[in-house]
Write an enzyme that holds these catalytic residues in place. Sequence first.
Site, PDB file in Angstrom:
ATOM      1  N   ASP A  14       0.824  -1.202   0.000  1.00  0.00           N
ATOM      2  CA  ASP A  14       0.000   0.000   0.000  1.00  0.00           C
ATOM      3  C   ASP A  14       0.868   1.267   0.000  1.00  0.00           C
ATOM      4  O   ASP A  14       1.629   1.514   0.941  1.00  0.00           O
ATOM      5  CB  ASP A  14      -0.885  -0.055   1.259  1.00  0.00           C
ATOM      6  CG  ASP A  14      -1.955   1.012   1.271  1.00  0.00           C
ATOM      7  OD1 ASP A  14      -1.891   1.938   0.456  1.00  0.00           O
ATOM      8  OD2 ASP A  14      -2.863   0.907   2.123  1.00  0.00           O
ATOM      9  N   GLY A  28      -5.002   3.510  -7.951  1.00  0.00           N
ATOM     10  CA  GLY A  28      -5.120   3.738  -9.390  1.00  0.00           C
ATOM     11  C   GLY A  28      -4.236   4.852  -9.925  1.00  0.00           C
ATOM     12  O   GLY A  28      -4.293   5.176 -11.112  1.00  0.00           O
ATOM     13  N   ASP A  36     -10.658   4.009  -1.329  1.00  0.00           N
ATOM     14  CA  ASP A  36     -11.231   2.966  -0.462  1.00  0.00           C
ATOM     15  C   ASP A  36     -12.750   2.856  -0.607  1.00  0.00           C
ATOM     16  O   ASP A  36     -13.467   3.854  -0.518  1.00  0.00           O
ATOM     17  CB  ASP A  36     -10.916   3.264   1.010  1.00  0.00           C
ATOM     18  CG  ASP A  36      -9.439   3.096   1.312  1.00  0.00           C
ATOM     19  OD1 ASP A  36      -8.644   2.971   0.363  1.00  0.00           O
ATOM     20  OD2 ASP A  36      -9.084   3.092   2.502  1.00  0.00           O
TER      21      ASP A  36
HETATM   22  C1  GLA Z   1      -5.500   2.195   2.851  1.00  0.00           C
HETATM   23  C2  GLA Z   1      -6.016   1.077   1.961  1.00  0.00           C
HETATM   24  C3  GLA Z   1      -7.036   0.267   2.720  1.00  0.00           C
HETATM   25  C4  GLA Z   1      -6.411  -0.296   3.988  1.00  0.00           C
HETATM   26  C5  GLA Z   1      -5.827   0.838   4.837  1.00  0.00           C
HETATM   27  C6  GLA Z   1      -5.011   0.300   6.002  1.00  0.00           C
HETATM   28  O1  GLA Z   1      -6.496   3.126   3.136  1.00  0.00           O
HETATM   29  O2  GLA Z   1      -6.545   1.589   0.774  1.00  0.00           O
HETATM   30  O3  GLA Z   1      -7.532  -0.790   1.910  1.00  0.00           O
HETATM   31  O4  GLA Z   1      -5.420  -1.211   3.638  1.00  0.00           O
HETATM   32  O5  GLA Z   1      -4.970   1.656   4.058  1.00  0.00           O
HETATM   33  O6  GLA Z   1      -4.400   1.302   6.740  1.00  0.00           O
END
Ligand code: GLA
Length: 398
Positions: free
Chosen positions: A150, A199, A220
Amino acid sequence: MRRIAFALLASALSLSAVAQTKPAAQTTLAATPPMGWNSWNWFAGKVTQEDVKAAADLIVSSGMRDAGYVYVNIDDTWEGKRDANGVLHTNEKFPDMKALADYVHSKGLKLGIYSSPGDQTCAKYEGSLGHEQQDADLYASWGIDYLKYDLCGFGKEMNSKAPGDRLKQNQMMHDAYEKMHQALLKTGRPIVYSLCQYGFDSVWQWGPSVGANLWRTTGDVQANWASIALIGKTQIGLSKYAGPGHWNDPDMLEVGNGKLSLDENRAHMGMWAMLAAPLLAGNNLTQLTPEVTGILTNREVLAIDQDKLGKQAERVYQEGPIEIWSRPLADGGVALSVINFGEDENFVRGISLHLKEAGVKPGMKARDIWNAKDLGAIKDDYKYSLKRHQMLLLRFSK
Ligand code: GLA
């Protein structure tokens, strides 16, 4: 004589080399969109080792494993601190990751984990920056099968090293993802590689080149219809980038979370199946209702998602709040969905099915999946009505 024996031995050896390499080629990682469960949507930062064990138990007892949900993925907040040698440790919520992996594996499931190319994850836990190989080796030593990587904390790095230079920042991002790709490869363990950077920089265009098996295409998802509908509708044009081994990821499922109605849960699940999306359930499995289990494990819906052709749906037609999407299937058939994204309680209007444009050949027989009903050979003027947020999901076969 010795020559012949040598030649025979050599050909036997090369045959056995072929026999050894063949299975690897047959087991392409994520040949169909990965299916499983992820801790974030429900537990977020509260998830513990016991929650993950319980989730593994429930995936088995609910029948989800047998329907294909095999990855049990721990999201952010498992990370502890690094020791003097830079080795990352788990925090007190996850006392023994190896034991957890063994437990999950003993149930016929796989274990996934989460990190960031930055120094910190989104929830401000320890990231992998500067420790990529060390972390990849650690995951492999535990028996991890899936990594969600991430971007989050890496934004800081991009801004400080290339302030205002978008192109350079993007290159840094590509390089960071490639670095972890190489580190994972070096472990020798097959680990599904999931990119999470929402993206940015049209990730679908370069994700496969950095070894991604899936990449998030959006921010998200939230457990409400507005969020789900927005994500579903904005996947237009991405079908050409997905296929076996590399998938667009419109984010995890919210089926069973929030206050989603039966129609909304079905439309959400059906949209993700049409999109050949990875199916990572994100609900609290300790509160599974028969309705939610039925939606998550509907074999006919899953068969569309997991179709071997791997062709994601595209939009065929839109009329006001009604959208028609279709995707071709490996057996020569077609899946077609009609969704009423409108808010009117009873929006009934004669919407033609546009079968030819959707790739349906004359004479193909339709099955209404959510109603488990064979409809026979229907035409564009097939009569149906859709309430708000309801989906008609049809599978056409020869
Ligand atoms: C981001 C990701 C989520 C999750 C959080 C965890 O927001 O997009 O899917 O993994 O981090 O902190």
